[in-house]
Design a protein around this motif. Structure first.
Motif, PDB file in Angstrom:
ATOM      1  N   GLN B  21       0.839  -1.198   0.000  1.00 59.43           N
ATOM      2  CA  GLN B  21       0.000   0.000   0.000  1.00 59.43           C
ATOM      3  C   GLN B  21       0.875   1.251   0.000  1.00 59.43           C
ATOM      4  O   GLN B  21       0.677   2.182  -0.786  1.00 59.43           O
ATOM      5  CB  GLN B  21      -0.904   0.016   1.236  1.00 59.43           C
ATOM      6  N   LEU B  22       1.863   1.239   0.884  1.00 59.61           N
ATOM      7  CA  LEU B  22       2.748   2.402   1.002  1.00 59.61           C
ATOM      8  C   LEU B  22       3.572   2.569  -0.270  1.00 59.61           C
ATOM      9  O   LEU B  22       3.731   3.690  -0.784  1.00 59.61           O
ATOM     10  CB  LEU B  22       3.659   2.226   2.219  1.00 59.61           C
ATOM     11  N   TYR B  23       4.059   1.444  -0.782  1.00 64.89           N
ATOM     12  CA  TYR B  23       4.867   1.483  -2.003  1.00 64.89           C
ATOM     13  C   TYR B  23       4.090   2.138  -3.136  1.00 64.89           C
ATOM     14  O   TYR B  23       4.613   2.997  -3.860  1.00 64.89           O
ATOM     15  CB  TYR B  23       5.284   0.056  -2.375  1.00 64.89           C
ATOM     16  N   MET B  24       2.824   1.765  -3.272  1.00 70.05           N
ATOM     17  CA  MET B  24       2.046   2.302  -4.393  1.00 70.05           C
ATOM     18  C   MET B  24       1.745   3.784  -4.197  1.00 70.05           C
ATOM     19  O   MET B  24       1.724   4.551  -5.157  1.00 70.05           O
ATOM     20  CB  MET B  24       0.768   1.494  -4.562  1.00 70.05           C
ATOM     21  N   GLN B  25       1.547   4.188  -2.942  1.00 72.38           N
ATOM     22  CA  GLN B  25       1.299   5.609  -2.707  1.00 72.38           C
ATOM     23  C   GLN B  25       2.554   6.434  -2.991  1.00 72.38           C
ATOM     24  O   GLN B  25       2.471   7.525  -3.566  1.00 72.38           O
ATOM     25  CB  GLN B  25       0.831   5.814  -1.266  1.00 72.38           C
ATOM     26  N   LEU B  26       3.704   5.910  -2.606  1.00 73.24           N
ATOM     27  CA  LEU B  26       4.958   6.617  -2.889  1.00 73.24           C
ATOM     28  C   LEU B  26       5.198   6.646  -4.394  1.00 73.24           C
ATOM     29  O   LEU B  26       5.632   7.667  -4.951  1.00 73.24           O
ATOM     30  CB  LEU B  26       6.120   5.925  -2.169  1.00 73.24           C
ATOM     31  N   ASP B  27       4.876   5.528  -5.038  1.00 72.39           N
ATOM     32  CA  ASP B  27       4.972   5.445  -6.497  1.00 72.39           C
ATOM     33  C   ASP B  27       4.191   6.582  -7.139  1.00 72.39           C
ATOM     34  O   ASP B  27       4.678   7.278  -8.030  1.00 72.39           O
ATOM     35  CB  ASP B  27       4.425   4.080  -6.940  1.00 72.39           C
ATOM     36  N   ASP B  28       2.953   6.790  -6.658  1.00 70.94           N
ATOM     37  CA  ASP B  28       2.130   7.873  -7.190  1.00 70.94           C
ATOM     38  C   ASP B  28       2.811   9.225  -7.019  1.00 70.94           C
ATOM     39  O   ASP B  28       2.820  10.044  -7.934  1.00 70.94           O
ATOM     40  CB  ASP B  28       0.768   7.894  -6.482  1.00 70.94           C
ATOM     41  N   LEU B  29       3.376   9.433  -5.844  1.00 72.40           N
ATOM     42  CA  LEU B  29       4.036  10.709  -5.582  1.00 72.40           C
ATOM     43  C   LEU B  29       5.177  10.949  -6.580  1.00 72.40           C
ATOM     44  O   LEU B  29       5.366  12.065  -7.053  1.00 72.40           O
ATOM     45  CB  LEU B  29       4.590  10.751  -4.154  1.00 72.40           C
ATOM     46  N   LEU B  30       5.918   9.907  -6.876  1.00 71.72           N
ATOM     47  CA  LEU B  30       7.044  10.061  -7.806  1.00 71.72           C
ATOM     48  C   LEU B  30       6.535  10.248  -9.228  1.00 71.72           C
ATOM     49  O   LEU B  30       6.995  11.121  -9.958  1.00 71.72           O
ATOM     50  CB  LEU B  30       7.971   8.828  -7.745  1.00 71.72           C
ATOM     51  N   THR B  31       5.584   9.411  -9.631  1.00 71.18           N
ATOM     52  CA  THR B  31       5.099   9.451 -11.005  1.00 71.18           C
ATOM     53  C   THR B  31       4.387  10.772 -11.296  1.00 71.18           C
ATOM     54  O   THR B  31       4.522  11.336 -12.384  1.00 71.18           O
ATOM     55  CB  THR B  31       4.136   8.274 -11.254  1.00 71.18           C
ATOM     56  N   SER B  32       3.601  11.249 -10.321  1.00 71.41           N
ATOM     57  CA  SER B  32       2.822  12.464 -10.547  1.00 71.41           C
ATOM     58  C   SER B  32       3.707  13.700 -10.594  1.00 71.41           C
ATOM     59  O   SER B  32       3.283  14.758 -11.036  1.00 71.41           O
ATOM     60  CB  SER B  32       1.786  12.635  -9.435  1.00 71.41           C
ATOM     61  N   GLY B  33       4.931  13.552 -10.145  1.00 76.28           N
ATOM     62  CA  GLY B  33       5.823  14.697 -10.182  1.00 76.28           C
ATOM     63  C   GLY B  33       5.774  15.528  -8.911  1.00 76.28           C
ATOM     64  O   GLY B  33       6.428  16.569  -8.808  1.00 76.28           O
ATOM     65  N   ALA B  34       4.984  15.081  -7.927  1.00 75.26           N
ATOM     66  CA  ALA B  34       4.939  15.805  -6.656  1.00 75.26           C
ATOM     67  C   ALA B  34       6.313  15.775  -5.986  1.00 75.26           C
ATOM     68  O   ALA B  34       6.655  16.680  -5.228  1.00 75.26           O
ATOM     69  CB  ALA B  34       3.892  15.185  -5.735  1.00 75.26           C
ATOM     70  N   LEU B  35       7.076  14.745  -6.278  1.00 79.00           N
ATOM     71  CA  LEU B  35       8.451  14.667  -5.796  1.00 79.00           C
ATOM     72  C   LEU B  35       9.385  14.684  -6.987  1.00 79.00           C
ATOM     73  O   LEU B  35       9.337  13.798  -7.827  1.00 79.00           O
ATOM     74  CB  LEU B  35       8.664  13.389  -4.983  1.00 79.00           C
ATOM     75  N   ARG B  36      10.215  15.696  -7.055  1.00 83.58           N
ATOM     76  CA  ARG B  36      11.125  15.805  -8.190  1.00 83.58           C
ATOM     77  C   ARG B  36      12.467  15.183  -7.857  1.00 83.58           C
ATOM     78  O   ARG B  36      12.752  14.864  -6.703  1.00 83.58           O
ATOM     79  CB  ARG B  36      11.338  17.269  -8.544  1.00 83.58           C
ATOM     80  N   GLU B  37      13.271  15.137  -8.880  1.00 85.15           N
ATOM     81  CA  GLU B  37      14.633  14.635  -8.706  1.00 85.15           C
ATOM     82  C   GLU B  37      15.340  15.398  -7.590  1.00 85.15           C
ATOM     83  O   GLU B  37      15.288  16.624  -7.549  1.00 85.15           O
ATOM     84  CB  GLU B  37      15.393  14.822 -10.025  1.00 85.15           C
ATOM     85  N   GLY B  38      15.958  14.675  -6.701  1.00 85.12           N
ATOM     86  CA  GLY B  38      16.722  15.299  -5.635  1.00 85.12           C
ATOM     87  C   GLY B  38      15.946  15.496  -4.350  1.00 85.12           C
ATOM     88  O   GLY B  38      16.534  15.747  -3.304  1.00 85.12           O
ATOM     89  N   ALA B  39      14.613  15.386  -4.443  1.00 90.82           N
ATOM     90  CA  ALA B  39      13.811  15.518  -3.226  1.00 90.82           C
ATOM     91  C   ALA B  39      14.095  14.360  -2.274  1.00 90.82           C
ATOM     92  O   ALA B  39      14.507  13.293  -2.703  1.00 90.82           O
ATOM     93  CB  ALA B  39      12.327  15.561  -3.589  1.00 90.82           C
ATOM     94  N   SER B  40      13.865  14.586  -1.006  1.00 88.97           N
ATOM     95  CA  SER B  40      14.132  13.549  -0.009  1.00 88.97           C
ATOM     96  C   SER B  40      12.838  12.944   0.509  1.00 88.97           C
ATOM     97  O   SER B  40      11.836  13.631   0.664  1.00 88.97           O
ATOM     98  CB  SER B  40      14.906  14.131   1.173  1.00 88.97           C
ATOM     99  N   LEU B  41      12.874  11.653   0.764  1.00 89.05           N
ATOM    100  CA  LEU B  41      11.771  11.001   1.478  1.00 89.05           C
ATOM    101  C   LEU B  41      12.079  11.090   2.978  1.00 89.05           C
ATOM    102  O   LEU B  41      13.235  11.223   3.364  1.00 89.05           O
ATOM    103  CB  LEU B  41      11.657   9.545   1.038  1.00 89.05           C
TER     104      LEU B  41
END
Lengths: 249, 249
Positions: B21-41
């Motif tokens: 569940q968490l993996y897919m939500q994080l996946d969404d964040l990356l794919t949607s562009g809410a997290l750009r290159e260089g951003a930290s989790l």
DNA sequence: CAGTGGTCTAGACCACTCG
DNA sequence: GAGTGGTCTAGACCACTGA
């Protein structure tokens, strides 16, 4: 502990993680042939106790082997060794379909038609350079060589160019049908090849527990006049398929 | 918890594992562009506490993203979002080398020669159908397009057929050298393409933390008389390379 | 040197499956 | 129904790295 596994051991003094030490030793057992297809590995709990490590550590090793598709099985049966499939090597020069490829390799091509329907699709209309209400025959097929699923294939055919395809049930060779029934003279194709990991649907079709490397072919087939008649996206399992080409100077 | 991650949540009532569940939500964040290159989790411990799960569960999600090459970073810096590289699409018809491919794509080909030496090798002698003491120039190169490593290439050249290759330093185009300096007329090649996972050496060269799908090319290049002059095994990173072919009818 | 991810443990409950 | 792997927890120690 069965004799085959008696020699397994891990050492906390070594800089490598325990799970990796165990993974590599199990790898050796599989590669060397000491464990054949169908053989069982000890239950995680048993091997953990024998080695003096926790079950998680053994599990991590087993997980890695499962990820490599070298271990299968679940539930009561435990962990069972899998056989790596042999690779076929079709020699591909000119435009040719899966059926022809398998025939030349002396294998029997069988096809499992998952979908076969007339659709309108904006993305396809754009690829075919047709109005967005244009109709296509859309076919989803699993194709097997001697019963082993080799490829999952999505195909679209332009029904305005090949109306006779509308009555196709998806079985057999599309190219034979285009040539013989639709009386179209094929003019060549542009094809791209990529390396990807199998999608969940493809993993399922191929019997993979986890995504595995695959060849993704995209092919645009034209008739002699240059009009696009077919668009195909086929995923071939990397562990069973090698693509061969002759290059001209 | 930073605002970007405030919406994350997991639910034990859902049949899917918490980590997925968490993996897919994080996946969404990356794919949607809410997290750009260089951003930290967030650090694993922090997110675990925030979600009310154990650190192992969060770690498993992060591990999956690392495995997908979408997360990097280690140590003090924490987990950092990676950018997926763009794919180049060389149009490959006739026999052509990497240098020519990159030139046509408007990219600058650079080469990092890791090894370049004269060897005797039984396996090569057998491939080239030469006596086992025959000498070959063996070259190992990392080849880059605009500075991005695209392929790791092992090549062997038959020195009895192309003695001038012995003085090559491995840089630039091998085919230009074979044509211009050795005055050999190339006659075509047989090539095979497979999908594989990168080996540790290749992963290292490409900057992968884990094996990734790659295209493995094996090419046997002949001169016009039919004699084998070159054997190459090149691994192209699947995330950056698409192979294109024109098929004749 | 403080915080990070990497690894490991001991134990628990669950769903599934095969004998 | 007994045994299997799948998942999760709470806690611990370590090596590494960047502020």
């Amino acid at each position: 502990m069965p004799e085959t596994f008696a020699a397994l051991q891990v050492d906390t003094e070594i800089s490598q993680p325990l799970w990796r030490q165990l993974y590599m030793q199990l790898d050796d057992l599989l590669t060397s042939g000491a464990l054949r297809e169908g053989a069982s590995l000890p239950p995680e709990r048993d091997l953990a106790e024998y080695l003096g490590v926790s079950r998680s550590t053994v599990k991590r090793s087993y997980d890695q082997l499962r990820h490599d598709q070298r271990l299968g099985g679940r539930g009561r049966g435990g962990s069972v060794v899998r056989k790596p499939p042999e690779r076929v090597q079709p020699t591909l020069g000119p435009l040719r379909g899966f059926t022809e490829e398998m025939r030349e390799l002396g294998k029997t091509a069988t096809t499992n038609v998952l979908q076969c329907e007339i659709v309108s699709d904006r993305r396809m209309a754009s690829i075919f350079q047709r109005p967005s209400n244009a109709q296509f025959l859309h076919v989803v097929r699993i194709r097997e060589g001697d019963g082993v699923p080799m490829t999952r294939e999505l195909a679209w055919y332009d029904l305005s160019l090949a109306p006779e395809m509308a009555f196709w049930n998806g079985s057999g060779s599309a190219y034979e049908r285009l040539r013989d029934l639709c009386r179209l003279e094929l003019g060549g194709a542009e094809q791209s090849v990529e390396a990807v990991l199998s999608s969940p649907l493809e993993s399922d079709a191929f019997g993979f527990d986890e995504p595995q490397p695959c060849l993704l072919f995209k092919r645009m087939t034209r008739i002699r006049s240059g009009a696009l008649v077919e668009y195909v996206e086929g995923t071939f399992r990397g562990d069973a398929y090698v693509y061969r080409i002759e290059l001209e100077p």
